[in-house]
Design a protein around this motif. Structure first.
Motif, PDB file in Angstrom:
ATOM      1  N   UNK A 239       3.682  -9.103 -10.024  1.00 37.11           N
ATOM      2  CA  UNK A 239       2.177  -9.454 -10.216  1.00 37.11           C
ATOM      3  C   UNK A 239       1.689  -9.793  -8.951  1.00 37.11           C
ATOM      4  N   UNK A 240       2.415  -9.592  -8.217  1.00 34.25           N
ATOM      5  CA  UNK A 240       1.717 -10.170  -6.664  1.00 34.25           C
ATOM      6  C   UNK A 240       0.463  -9.510  -6.458  1.00 34.25           C
ATOM      7  N   UNK A 241      -0.533 -10.127  -6.163  1.00 32.98           N
ATOM      8  CA  UNK A 241      -1.900  -9.656  -6.090  1.00 32.98           C
ATOM      9  C   UNK A 241      -2.024  -9.446  -4.417  1.00 32.98           C
ATOM     10  N   UNK A 242      -1.180  -9.701  -3.381  1.00 35.56           N
ATOM     11  CA  UNK A 242      -1.370  -9.514  -1.868  1.00 35.56           C
ATOM     12  C   UNK A 242      -0.007  -8.820  -1.332  1.00 35.56           C
ATOM     13  N   UNK A 243      -0.370  -7.372  -1.301  1.00 37.43           N
ATOM     14  CA  UNK A 243       0.863  -6.860  -0.860  1.00 37.43           C
ATOM     15  C   UNK A 243       1.034  -7.094   0.542  1.00 37.43           C
ATOM     16  N   UNK A 244       2.202  -7.101   0.951  1.00 34.26           N
ATOM     17  CA  UNK A 244       2.782  -7.281   2.570  1.00 34.26           C
ATOM     18  C   UNK A 244       2.749  -8.842   2.772  1.00 34.26           C
ATOM     19  N   UNK A 245       1.440  -9.349   2.842  1.00 40.35           N
ATOM     20  CA  UNK A 245       1.575 -10.819   3.006  1.00 40.35           C
ATOM     21  C   UNK A 245       2.426 -11.750   2.245  1.00 40.35           C
ATOM     22  N   UNK A 246       2.554 -11.785   0.982  1.00 35.95           N
ATOM     23  CA  UNK A 246       3.472 -12.095   0.062  1.00 35.95           C
ATOM     24  C   UNK A 246       4.580 -11.138  -0.106  1.00 35.95           C
ATOM     25  N   UNK A 247       5.730 -11.343   0.742  1.00 34.10           N
ATOM     26  CA  UNK A 247       6.851 -10.253   0.849  1.00 34.10           C
ATOM     27  C   UNK A 247       7.561  -9.882  -0.376  1.00 34.10           C
ATOM     28  N   UNK A 248       6.886  -9.274  -1.331  1.00 39.09           N
ATOM     29  CA  UNK A 248       7.747  -8.913  -2.515  1.00 39.09           C
ATOM     30  C   UNK A 248       8.616  -7.615  -2.148  1.00 39.09           C
ATOM     31  N   UNK A 249       8.471  -7.333  -1.168  1.00 43.15           N
ATOM     32  CA  UNK A 249       9.279  -6.088  -0.715  1.00 43.15           C
ATOM     33  C   UNK A 249      10.877  -6.503  -0.182  1.00 43.15           C
ATOM     34  N   UNK A 250      10.850  -7.916   0.214  1.00 38.75           N
ATOM     35  CA  UNK A 250      11.980  -8.458   0.636  1.00 38.75           C
ATOM     36  C   UNK A 250      13.299  -8.755  -0.589  1.00 38.75           C
ATOM     37  N   UNK A 251      12.629  -8.633  -1.782  1.00 37.41           N
ATOM     38  CA  UNK A 251      13.532  -8.816  -2.896  1.00 37.41           C
ATOM     39  C   UNK A 251      14.229  -7.595  -3.265  1.00 37.41           C
ATOM     40  N   UNK A 252      15.711  -7.674  -3.075  1.00 36.28           N
ATOM     41  CA  UNK A 252      16.508  -6.387  -3.518  1.00 36.28           C
ATOM     42  C   UNK A 252      17.404  -6.726  -4.325  1.00 36.28           C
ATOM     43  N   UNK A 253      18.250  -5.521  -4.908  1.00 42.42           N
ATOM     44  CA  UNK A 253      19.230  -5.804  -6.070  1.00 42.42           C
ATOM     45  C   UNK A 253      20.438  -6.603  -5.144  1.00 42.42           C
ATOM     46  N   UNK A 254      21.042  -7.392  -6.136  1.00 42.16           N
ATOM     47  CA  UNK A 254      22.297  -8.095  -5.594  1.00 42.16           C
ATOM     48  C   UNK A 254      23.500  -7.318  -5.024  1.00 42.16           C
ATOM     49  N   UNK A 255      23.499  -5.989  -5.386  1.00 40.13           N
ATOM     50  CA  UNK A 255      24.367  -5.040  -5.016  1.00 40.13           C
ATOM     51  C   UNK A 255      24.215  -4.647  -3.490  1.00 40.13           C
ATOM     52  N   UNK A 256      22.815  -4.880  -3.082  1.00 40.71           N
ATOM     53  CA  UNK A 256      22.541  -4.408  -1.405  1.00 40.71           C
ATOM     54  C   UNK A 256      21.574  -3.265  -1.617  1.00 40.71           C
ATOM     55  N   UNK A 257      21.356  -2.646  -2.803  1.00 36.68           N
ATOM     56  CA  UNK A 257      20.390  -1.623  -2.812  1.00 36.68           C
ATOM     57  C   UNK A 257      19.017  -1.991  -2.732  1.00 36.68           C
ATOM     58  N   UNK A 258      18.350  -0.955  -2.240  1.00 37.94           N
ATOM     59  CA  UNK A 258      16.840  -1.465  -1.886  1.00 37.94           C
ATOM     60  C   UNK A 258      16.199  -1.786  -3.290  1.00 37.94           C
ATOM     61  N   UNK A 259      16.326  -1.028  -4.160  1.00 42.88           N
ATOM     62  CA  UNK A 259      15.277  -1.077  -5.425  1.00 42.88           C
ATOM     63  C   UNK A 259      14.144  -0.585  -5.360  1.00 42.88           C
ATOM     64  N   UNK A 260      13.460  -0.403  -6.498  1.00 40.41           N
ATOM     65  CA  UNK A 260      12.018  -0.050  -6.530  1.00 40.41           C
ATOM     66  C   UNK A 260      10.948  -0.882  -6.165  1.00 40.41           C
ATOM     67  N   UNK A 261       9.625  -0.639  -5.943  1.00 37.03           N
ATOM     68  CA  UNK A 261       8.559  -1.310  -5.459  1.00 37.03           C
ATOM     69  C   UNK A 261       7.382  -0.816  -5.955  1.00 37.03           C
ATOM     70  N   UNK A 262       6.279  -1.605  -6.179  1.00 37.04           N
ATOM     71  CA  UNK A 262       5.098  -1.382  -6.962  1.00 37.04           C
ATOM     72  C   UNK A 262       4.460  -0.147  -6.028  1.00 37.04           C
ATOM     73  N   UNK A 263       4.609  -0.277  -4.680  1.00 34.10           N
ATOM     74  CA  UNK A 263       4.097   0.732  -4.059  1.00 34.10           C
ATOM     75  C   UNK A 263       4.864   1.564  -3.395  1.00 34.10           C
TER      76      UNK A 263
END
Length: 283
Positions: A239-263
């Motif tokens: 639900x992060x309302x501020x893309x990139x500035x709040x870096x939700x892109x840095x959250x990945x799977x514990x396996x090391x896979x990048x995973x999905x992203x809202x954008x």
């Protein structure tokens, strides 16, 4: 009509997607260049101008092995060191200069009737964004993938009764320096966000994951003081309302896979690799 920067990013994202999908076959530069309709020379030069590294080096930053090493470092006090120093080689960690202020109930009661919101559109290395601000800080940033009108309507859905002005202000300009790779020009960025206390706590914790760093939902939940609530943390991240500035892109799977992203996963790969390349350049 798309700008040249948008066209270039689309090609970069397409190339990254091709690399990831065909990684086991180890595609050559010629194959990837042909896929994005460029000569090998032009593609190599464009990619290095964009990322600062070659396509092959960039792909290494997106490997599971690299991600696992970064996650190990997170447990080896890199997180705390970043907080203590505020430095990453010769570049400042931009995250430490972002401050979050939650909106009071009165500031968004009745659909934001008390808010004056300025908004503008800007090109970034990852496509066009819409950025909006109140007098207290950035309240919204999102990638514009379906046209400017739809992007603006999304803000108005959140704050239907606010007064809107298409105006570039200093708050927005300072926030957009985040995309320049020259963070020495970056003053403190202020965010003025609508969210629950729990959401704001998660977003503030996300800001402490340094550029070039990665974390998992479980680790983020623990650092936010909600160790057993990683699913709720995942919802707050989404639900992060501020893309990139709040870096939700840095959250990945514990396996090391990048995973999905809202954008989009291609954009997530692009951002993670871009930040990793930048980190390498200043260490």
């Amino acid at each position: 009509m798309k700008t040249q920067q948008e066209i270039d990013y689309t090609r970069i994202a397409d190339a990254i997607g091709f690399f990831k999908e065909n990684f086991k076959a180890q595609p050559k530069l010629d194959e990837v260049a042909e896929h994005v309709n460029l000569s090998p020379f032009h593609f190599q030069r464009m990619f290095k101008d964009w990322a600062g590294v070659t396509p092959k080096q960039f792909l290494q930053y997106l490997s599971v092995e690299h991600a696992k090493e970064i996650l190990k470092q997170e447990d080896a006090n890199v997180f705390n060191t970043a907080l203590e120093t505020g430095l990453s080689g010769g570049g400042r960690l931009h995250d430490l200069f972002i401050k979050v202020e939650g909106m009071t109930p009165g500031e968004y009661r009745n659909g934001g009737a008390m808010l004056q919101i300025n908004y503008s559109f800007a090109d970034t290395p990852f496509g066009k964004v819409i950025v909006a601000s109140t007098s207290k800080g950035i309240c919204h940033m999102a990638f514009v993938d379906e046209g400017e009108e739809k992007a603006l309507e999304q803000i108005k859905t959140n704050f239907p009764n606010a007064v809107y002005n298409q105006l570039v202000d200093r708050i927005q300009q300072n926030a957009l320096f985040i995309f320049t790779q020259d963070w020495s020009r970056l003053d403190e960025i202020k965010l003025h966000l609508k969210g629950t206390d729990f959401q704001i706590k998660v977003w503030e914790t996300l800001l402490k994951v340094p550029a070039g760093g990665l974390t998992t939902y479980a680790s983020l939940a623990k650092k936010a003081g909600s160790e057993n609530a990683y699913r709720a943390v995942g919802t707050a991240v989404g639900s992060n309302p501020v893309a990139f500035l709040i870096p939700c892109h840095r959250v990945i799977k514990s396996t090391g896979e990048i995973g999905q992203y809202h954008w989009g996963s291609s954009r997530k790969n692009a951002i993670i690799g871009w930040e990793a390349a930048l980190k390498e350049s200043v260490e």
